[in-house]
Design a protein around this motif. Structure first.
Motif, PDB file in Angstrom:
ATOM      1  N   ILE A  91       0.842  -1.203   0.000  1.00  0.00           N
ATOM      2  CA  ILE A  91       0.000   0.000   0.000  1.00  0.00           C
ATOM      3  C   ILE A  91       0.875   1.250   0.000  1.00  0.00           C
ATOM      4  O   ILE A  91       0.670   2.177  -0.803  1.00  0.00           O
ATOM      5  CB  ILE A  91      -0.945   0.003   1.226  1.00  0.00           C
ATOM      6  N   GLU A  92       1.893   1.267   0.880  1.00  0.00           N
ATOM      7  CA  GLU A  92       2.809   2.413   0.946  1.00  0.00           C
ATOM      8  C   GLU A  92       3.417   2.711  -0.413  1.00  0.00           C
ATOM      9  O   GLU A  92       3.385   3.851  -0.901  1.00  0.00           O
ATOM     10  CB  GLU A  92       3.974   2.090   1.889  1.00  0.00           C
ATOM     11  N   ILE A  93       3.985   1.666  -1.002  1.00  0.00           N
ATOM     12  CA  ILE A  93       4.714   1.867  -2.252  1.00  0.00           C
ATOM     13  C   ILE A  93       3.744   2.196  -3.384  1.00  0.00           C
ATOM     14  O   ILE A  93       4.045   3.011  -4.259  1.00  0.00           O
ATOM     15  CB  ILE A  93       5.558   0.615  -2.581  1.00  0.00           C
ATOM     16  N   GLY A  94       2.535   1.588  -3.325  1.00  0.00           N
ATOM     17  CA  GLY A  94       1.514   1.937  -4.309  1.00  0.00           C
ATOM     18  C   GLY A  94       1.195   3.424  -4.264  1.00  0.00           C
ATOM     19  O   GLY A  94       1.100   4.088  -5.302  1.00  0.00           O
ATOM     20  N   LEU A  95       1.079   3.971  -3.040  1.00  0.00           N
ATOM     21  CA  LEU A  95       0.804   5.403  -2.893  1.00  0.00           C
ATOM     22  C   LEU A  95       1.968   6.236  -3.415  1.00  0.00           C
ATOM     23  O   LEU A  95       1.768   7.269  -4.056  1.00  0.00           O
ATOM     24  CB  LEU A  95       0.534   5.738  -1.423  1.00  0.00           C
ATOM     25  N   VAL A  96       3.203   5.774  -3.141  1.00  0.00           N
ATOM     26  CA  VAL A  96       4.371   6.507  -3.633  1.00  0.00           C
ATOM     27  C   VAL A  96       4.363   6.543  -5.153  1.00  0.00           C
ATOM     28  O   VAL A  96       4.581   7.592  -5.773  1.00  0.00           O
ATOM     29  CB  VAL A  96       5.686   5.858  -3.134  1.00  0.00           C
ATOM     30  N   ILE A  97       4.084   5.396  -5.763  1.00  0.00           N
ATOM     31  CA  ILE A  97       4.124   5.318  -7.224  1.00  0.00           C
ATOM     32  C   ILE A  97       2.996   6.153  -7.834  1.00  0.00           C
ATOM     33  O   ILE A  97       3.178   6.843  -8.828  1.00  0.00           O
ATOM     34  CB  ILE A  97       4.051   3.843  -7.678  1.00  0.00           C
ATOM     35  N   ALA A  98       1.802   6.131  -7.184  1.00  0.00           N
ATOM     36  CA  ALA A  98       0.663   6.854  -7.747  1.00  0.00           C
ATOM     37  C   ALA A  98       0.741   8.357  -7.489  1.00  0.00           C
ATOM     38  O   ALA A  98       0.410   9.164  -8.349  1.00  0.00           O
ATOM     39  CB  ALA A  98      -0.643   6.289  -7.188  1.00  0.00           C
ATOM     40  N   PHE A  99       1.178   8.754  -6.283  1.00  0.00           N
ATOM     41  CA  PHE A  99       1.079  10.174  -5.911  1.00  0.00           C
ATOM     42  C   PHE A  99       2.418  10.831  -5.607  1.00  0.00           C
ATOM     43  O   PHE A  99       2.485  12.016  -5.340  1.00  0.00           O
ATOM     44  CB  PHE A  99       0.177  10.335  -4.684  1.00  0.00           C
ATOM     45  N   GLY A 100       3.511  10.065  -5.587  1.00  0.00           N
ATOM     46  CA  GLY A 100       4.797  10.652  -5.210  1.00  0.00           C
ATOM     47  C   GLY A 100       4.931  10.753  -3.705  1.00  0.00           C
ATOM     48  O   GLY A 100       4.010  10.415  -2.965  1.00  0.00           O
ATOM     49  N   THR A 101       6.097  11.221  -3.254  1.00  0.00           N
ATOM     50  CA  THR A 101       6.352  11.236  -1.817  1.00  0.00           C
ATOM     51  C   THR A 101       6.026  12.583  -1.183  1.00  0.00           C
ATOM     52  O   THR A 101       6.298  12.798  -0.010  1.00  0.00           O
ATOM     53  CB  THR A 101       7.827  10.901  -1.525  1.00  0.00           C
ATOM     54  N   ASP A 102       5.437  13.517  -1.966  1.00  0.00           N
ATOM     55  CA  ASP A 102       5.122  14.828  -1.397  1.00  0.00           C
ATOM     56  C   ASP A 102       4.046  14.727  -0.327  1.00  0.00           C
ATOM     57  O   ASP A 102       3.221  13.821  -0.354  1.00  0.00           O
ATOM     58  CB  ASP A 102       4.612  15.771  -2.496  1.00  0.00           C
ATOM     59  N   LEU A 103       4.063  15.684   0.586  1.00  0.00           N
ATOM     60  CA  LEU A 103       3.018  15.748   1.608  1.00  0.00           C
ATOM     61  C   LEU A 103       1.711  16.185   0.968  1.00  0.00           C
ATOM     62  O   LEU A 103       1.691  17.060   0.092  1.00  0.00           O
ATOM     63  CB  LEU A 103       3.416  16.736   2.701  1.00  0.00           C
ATOM     64  N   ALA A 150      -9.816  12.252   9.512  1.00  0.00           N
ATOM     65  CA  ALA A 150      -9.379  12.943  10.731  1.00  0.00           C
ATOM     66  C   ALA A 150      -7.888  13.226  10.665  1.00  0.00           C
ATOM     67  O   ALA A 150      -7.421  14.312  11.028  1.00  0.00           O
ATOM     68  CB  ALA A 150      -9.708  12.091  11.957  1.00  0.00           C
ATOM     69  N   LEU A 151      -7.139  12.239  10.182  1.00  0.00           N
ATOM     70  CA  LEU A 151      -5.680  12.364  10.126  1.00  0.00           C
ATOM     71  C   LEU A 151      -5.252  13.506   9.222  1.00  0.00           C
ATOM     72  O   LEU A 151      -4.391  14.314   9.576  1.00  0.00           O
ATOM     73  CB  LEU A 151      -5.098  11.041   9.622  1.00  0.00           C
ATOM     74  N   ILE A 152      -5.886  13.590   8.046  1.00  0.00           N
ATOM     75  CA  ILE A 152      -5.409  14.568   7.072  1.00  0.00           C
ATOM     76  C   ILE A 152      -5.931  15.967   7.385  1.00  0.00           C
ATOM     77  O   ILE A 152      -5.357  16.964   6.946  1.00  0.00           O
ATOM     78  CB  ILE A 152      -5.750  14.113   5.629  1.00  0.00           C
ATOM     79  N   ILE A 153      -7.025  16.064   8.172  1.00  0.00           N
ATOM     80  CA  ILE A 153      -7.444  17.395   8.649  1.00  0.00           C
ATOM     81  C   ILE A 153      -6.430  17.887   9.676  1.00  0.00           C
ATOM     82  O   ILE A 153      -6.032  19.052   9.704  1.00  0.00           O
ATOM     83  CB  ILE A 153      -8.856  17.347   9.265  1.00  0.00           C
ATOM     84  N   THR A 154      -5.940  16.951  10.523  1.00  0.00           N
ATOM     85  CA  THR A 154      -4.998  17.317  11.571  1.00  0.00           C
ATOM     86  C   THR A 154      -3.691  17.858  11.003  1.00  0.00           C
ATOM     87  O   THR A 154      -3.123  18.814  11.522  1.00  0.00           O
ATOM     88  CB  THR A 154      -4.687  16.087  12.446  1.00  0.00           C
ATOM     89  N   GLY A 155      -3.222  17.231   9.946  1.00  0.00           N
ATOM     90  CA  GLY A 155      -1.959  17.695   9.387  1.00  0.00           C
ATOM     91  C   GLY A 155      -1.660  16.978   8.092  1.00  0.00           C
ATOM     92  O   GLY A 155      -2.322  16.003   7.752  1.00  0.00           O
ATOM     93  N   PRO A 156      -0.654  17.456   7.340  1.00  0.00           N
ATOM     94  CA  PRO A 156      -0.322  16.836   6.063  1.00  0.00           C
ATOM     95  C   PRO A 156       0.133  15.380   6.241  1.00  0.00           C
ATOM     96  O   PRO A 156       0.638  15.008   7.296  1.00  0.00           O
ATOM     97  CB  PRO A 156       0.830  17.681   5.523  1.00  0.00           C
ATOM     98  N   VAL A 157      -0.077  14.581   5.201  1.00  0.00           N
ATOM     99  CA  VAL A 157       0.170  13.147   5.263  1.00  0.00           C
ATOM    100  C   VAL A 157       1.071  12.762   4.092  1.00  0.00           C
ATOM    101  O   VAL A 157       0.908  13.290   2.993  1.00  0.00           O
ATOM    102  CB  VAL A 157      -1.180  12.384   5.174  1.00  0.00           C
TER     103      VAL A 157
END
Lengths: 292, 324
Positions: free
Chosen positions: A111-123, A211-218
């Motif tokens: 899942i982590e790497i899938g997100l990196v490949i799809a969206f990059g490592t930016d916050l 809730a997590l992403i309202i609290t801060g960047p992810v």
């Protein structure tokens, strides 16, 4: 006066933070606490949920509303996930915890790497009108980006608690946790109850993601720092105790906030893990769990 | 599976070949990549002693590895200790950490043990982050004395050191497997209460397993400062190490010393090739997918598949046992 000031602020932000941690841990409290499935991929699913919410927010949707709608596809996703898991292990009768742990570990990584490949490592973050503003009561200041998601948790916990104690579905779920064979004797298919519970836990993950992403960047690797916190919450609460989750989470949140305020923010990541190690060593049944 | 005489001959030949290699191969890159593969042989073999033989899954391999890295880096900085001293000291720190982890198993078993080891990584990393003497978040620069002239370069030198460590680790693992220790570990994995009631001293056995496993993994970290010239918390406590430590024995097979070696050579080589040719993201993705595939389809690893194909025996019922 200065000291009381700081302590009061730490207490308030810690309680809000803890409330958010409780929401993050809620899905795990079901899968691990009730079903004893060590789903170490839960934080990664939460982060994936946060990305889905951010994507919806890009089209102008309110993050909490988007999360509420996203619970449906995530529920279905959870059903599929559990079907895969049970086909792989439980039905073949060789599901030892090593293999399922390893499987979930692998899933989290994918899942982590899938997100990196799809969206990059930016916050990634969401834009909502209340982010950036704060509520001030006396000398205590609490940003809305903590307060709003923190207020979601009690509502979710109340709903979940009512579901578990007042409905047939909830009763079946607690029964499967208690004695699977007895449940199957009384004519209910335990694996369909578990599948439903997994779907529920995954649906809760997307609420937690909002809730997590309202609290801060992810970013895609946020789940690694969450993993210890959510397991600390579930273990400290004691397996199977849903309201206990909130108490444990607030304790951990306050402890972290005090360490951040009075020691140094760089020590904060270790707090939850230290509490986890301490709980496991001294009181493995947790605060509210029945002794196993 | 392999007689002791054959095993010893192969081990000695491999060691000798490794020491002659710097004379033959000129390009230091091969040693640079080979070092990583050898390092993973040590780590996977060390992990397997606790995880494969005794059945206690350590998610916190990077805690032991990182402890080894920082022990040797500190000794290098503060006392200019030679590499051998660094390795011995790192192994001792690993043993101490292992014994401490072993006492945890008194109270917690199964999944909880694994989660506790995961916690250990973060606690140690946070401590290193906040310790001035260890360089904090920015790390330490570690430049040791020049290597012996025979090796023609630092990379070749640490490669040979790691080769010796790998051979040592495999010899220890093989010895454990065929000795009374291995029998005790297997009994614990099968059923701890049953082993206890048959007179197996389970706590002592678990402490021994944790200590040996921790010592070997920490020793694998000891040459790292000499190899990389710089250590910092993120790479010393990296997730990839914990993941590989788990994936390699699982892919090779956890029941025998050969499994981790096969897994480490296969997966380590694939990763080295993949980081050069593809991106490191796809590299981790491939490891993750491979891990899932093996855990679902072939939980006994390649060795299990092999014996299933060869003998047609049910590999789940029959652990790979071989007389010496």
């Amino acid at each position: 006066m200065m000291l009381i000031d700081l302590a009061a602020n730490a207490l308030a932000s810690g309680a809000a933070l803890g409330s958010i941690y409780a929401l993050l841990a809620m899905g795990l409290a079901i899968t691990f606490g009730l079903l004893h499935v060590p789903n170490v991929a839960h934080p990664a699913i939460v982060v994936a949920g946060a990305y889905a919410v951010a994507l919806a927010n890009g089209y102008g949707a309110d993050p909490l509303l988007a999360a509420l709608l996203l619970t449906v596809p995530f529920y279905v996703l959870g059903l599929g996930f559990y079907t895969f898991y049970s086909r792989a292990f439980e039905l073949r009768g060789r599901g030892n915890s090593l293999q399922s742990l390893t499987l979930f570990f692998g899933v989290a990584l994918v899942i982590e790497i899938g997100l990196v490949i799809a969206f990059g490592t930016d916050l990634r973050s969401v834009s909502v009108p209340y982010v950036g503003q704060s509520l001030s009561v006396g000398f205590v200041t609490l940003p809305y980006r903590f307060l709003v998601p923190a207020l979601v948790t009690p509502a979710v916990i109340l709903a979940l608690w009512l579901y578990l104690t007042r409905t047939h579905g909830g009763l079946a779920l607690r029964a499967v946790a208690h004695d699977e064979r007895a449940l199957s004797i009384s004519g209910i298919d335990p694996s369909s109850v578990k599948r439903h519970a997994f779907g529920l836990a995954t649906a809760l993950a997307v609420l937690a993601g909002a809730a997590l992403i309202i609290t801060g960047p992810v970013d895609p690797f946020t789940d690694r720092s969450l993993l210890g916190r959510v397991f600390a919450v579930v273990v400290l609460a004691g397996l199977g105790s849903i309201p206990g989750t909130l108490v444990a989470a607030v304790l951990i949140g306050v402890a972290e906030a005090f360490v951040t305020t009075f020691v140094s923010p760089s020590w904060a990541p270790g707090v939850a893990f230290a509490i986890l190690l301490g709980t496991l060593g001294l009181r493995p049944s947790g605060l509210f769990g029945a002794s196993r | 599976m392999m007689r002791t005489g054959t095993f010893a001959t192969i081990a000695v030949l491999l060691g000798a070949a490794g020491f002659l290699l710097p004379q033959v191969v000129a390009n230091p890159y091969y040693f640079y990549a080979g070092y990583v593969v050898l390092q993973y042989i040590v780590i996977a073999t060390g992990w397997n002693i606790l995880g494969g033989y005794a059945g206690y899954i350590n998610f916190g391999t990077s805690a032991f590895f990182g402890a080894g890295v920082y022990t040797s880096a500190y000794l290098m900085q503060a006392f200019e200790a030679p590499l051998v001293v660094q390795i011995v000291a790192a192994a001792l720190v690993g043993v101490a950490l292992g014994v401490a982890t072993g006492y945890l198993t008194l109270r917690i078993q199964g999944v909880y043990f694994s989660i506790a080891t995961l916690a250990l990584v973060v606690v140690l990393e946070t401590v290193v982050h906040n310790t001035e003497a260890l360089g904090g978040a920015s790390g330490l620069t570690t430049i040791g004395p020049p290597p012996p002239a025979w090796f023609k370069g630092q990379t070749q030198y640490v490669f040979c050191v790691m080769l010796v460590l790998a051979l040592l680790a495999v010899v220890i693992a093989r010895w454990i497997e065929t000795s009374w220790l291995g029998r005790g570990f297997r009994a614990i994995r099968a059923s701890e209460p049953a082993a206890e009631s048959c007179g197996v001293p389970t706590l002592r056995m678990k402490l021994i397993a944790c200590a040996i496993s921790g010592g070997i993994i920490a020793a694998a970290g000891a040459p790292y400062p000499s190899y990389a010239y710089h250590v910092e918390p993120v790479s010393a406590f990296g997730l990839l190490i914990a993941l590989n430590a788990l994936a390699m024995p699982l892919i090779g097979g956890t029941r025998s010393w050969m499994g981790p070696v096969i897994g480490a050579v296969l997966l380590g080589t694939i990763q080295q090739v993949a980081t050069v040719t593809i991106s490191s993201e796809y590299n981790i993705l491939a490891v993750g997918l491979l891990l899932i595939a093996f855990v679902v389809a072939a939980p006994e690893g390649l060795l299990g598949l092999l014996s299933a194909v060869r003998g047609g025996v049910r590999w789940s019922a029959k652990p790979a046992r071989k007389p010496a």
